[in-house]
Design a protein around this motif. Structure first.
Motif, PDB file in Angstrom:
ATOM      1  N   PRO A  32       3.161   6.415  -8.417  1.00 57.68           N
ATOM      2  CA  PRO A  32       3.486   5.683  -7.186  1.00 57.68           C
ATOM      3  C   PRO A  32       3.694   6.597  -5.979  1.00 57.68           C
ATOM      4  N   LEU A  33       4.327   7.748  -6.200  1.00 61.57           N
ATOM      5  CA  LEU A  33       4.585   8.676  -5.102  1.00 61.57           C
ATOM      6  C   LEU A  33       3.301   9.349  -4.630  1.00 61.57           C
ATOM      7  N   ILE A  34       2.447   9.729  -5.575  1.00 64.00           N
ATOM      8  CA  ILE A  34       1.170  10.357  -5.215  1.00 64.00           C
ATOM      9  C   ILE A  34       0.317   9.381  -4.408  1.00 64.00           C
ATOM     10  N   PHE A  35       0.207   8.159  -4.895  1.00 65.46           N
ATOM     11  CA  PHE A  35      -0.581   7.142  -4.195  1.00 65.46           C
ATOM     12  C   PHE A  35      -0.022   6.896  -2.795  1.00 65.46           C
ATOM     13  N   GLN A  36       1.294   6.793  -2.682  1.00 68.39           N
ATOM     14  CA  GLN A  36       1.940   6.519  -1.401  1.00 68.39           C
ATOM     15  C   GLN A  36       1.656   7.624  -0.387  1.00 68.39           C
ATOM     16  N   PHE A  37       1.867   8.867  -0.773  1.00 72.68           N
ATOM     17  CA  PHE A  37       1.733   9.965   0.183  1.00 72.68           C
ATOM     18  C   PHE A  37       0.280  10.285   0.509  1.00 72.68           C
ATOM     19  N   TYR A  38      -0.601  10.198  -0.482  1.00 75.37           N
ATOM     20  CA  TYR A  38      -2.003  10.516  -0.218  1.00 75.37           C
ATOM     21  C   TYR A  38      -2.713   9.432   0.579  1.00 75.37           C
ATOM     22  N   ARG A  39      -2.097   8.266   0.737  1.00 76.07           N
ATOM     23  CA  ARG A  39      -2.675   7.219   1.576  1.00 76.07           C
ATOM     24  C   ARG A  39      -2.200   7.304   3.022  1.00 76.07           C
ATOM     25  N   GLN A  40      -1.292   8.226   3.305  1.00 74.35           N
ATOM     26  CA  GLN A  40      -0.735   8.339   4.650  1.00 74.35           C
ATOM     27  C   GLN A  40      -1.619   9.199   5.555  1.00 74.35           C
TER      28      GLN A  40
END
Length: 253
Positions: free
Chosen positions: A154-162
């Motif tokens: 969840p954290l990887i997906f969240q930050f890499y979509r920013q």
């Protein structure tokens, strides 16, 4: 452990440290996956060892780069992650084996779908997400960590979509995982599970981790921003597939 296994484990930790430095994640996932597959050491001891070497990797990787961190995003994600780890552990103890397996299967499917959809559209969002979104990603990451030992997706997906620079994404993720690792080390000390053998292995691995981290900082692979994002989402797909396979095996026994 046998000396040969210790050497293999340290080499594996070094390679995973290089990967984590260029992407912001992967040390725990790579080492845990490989050690489980090749039966190098008990999972519990490896988890504690990884918490210690993660602190070494983070200190080396973040030296001189703290100004790149989005502190509001990291704070919101950490605020959600740390307490939800405990909730995840308690929830796992409460659920039956079959219910836990079904939940793992569903979570693996979601991670796999999220990684696939993001890999097909690796361009970042037009605007930065709000603090609540980072809090929720930390909350979900903490639950995954507490229940299945996998906090990253969840954290990887969240930050890499920013719409952030890659260095900002890497530093934020490395710091969050360092805070999580520090919490785990303190908890292991409280429970008396920080054995001398684990500390010795961590001290042996520390120079390798530092050298590989410095190598990644100085000699990163020639990947574009889009290629790096696709690499991150590809690893997410692998994690999701692994969760699904483990759940299916558990449910079919």
């Amino acid at each position: 452990m046998m000396h040969e296994k210790v050497l293999v484990l340290i080499a594996l930790i070094g390679a995973a440290s290089y990967f984590q430095t260029i992407t912001g994640f992967g040390l725990g996932m790579i080492v845990m996956g490989a050690t489980s597959g090749f039966d190098l050491a008990p999972v519990a001891s490896i988890a504690t060892l990884l918490s210690l070497v993660t602190l070494t990797n983070s200190a080396t990787a973040l030296h001189g780069k703290l100004h790149h961190i989005d502190w509001r995003a990291v704070g919101a994600a950490t605020l959600g992650a740390l307490p939800s780890v405990v909730v995840g552990v308690l929830l796992l103890n409460y659920l039956s084996a079959s219910a836990s397996g079904v939940l793992q299967l569903l979570l693996g499917g979601v991670v796999l779908y999220g990684g696939l959809s993001a890999a097909l559209r690796p361009t970042p969002l037009a605007e930065r997400s709000g603090d609540r979104s980072f809090f929720v990603s930390g909350l979900c990451g903490g639950l995954l960590s507490g229940m299945f030992g996998v906090s990253g997706p969840p954290l990887i997906f969240q930050f890499y979509r920013q719409p952030l620079k890659l260095v900002e994404i890497r530093c934020a993720l490395i710091l969050i995982f360092a805070l999580t690792a520090f919490t785990r080390v303190l908890f292991s000390m409280y429970e008396g599970k920080l054995g001398s053998s684990i500390c010795v292995q961590a001290m042996l691995a520390a120079p390798v981790v530092m050298l590989m981290t410095l190598a990644a900082r100085r000699y990163p692979p020639p990947l574009s921003s889009i290629a790096t994002r696709r690499l991150a989402f590809g690893v997410l797909m692998a994690i999701g597939a692994s969760l699904v396979l483990c759940a299916v095996r558990g449910l079919t026994r």
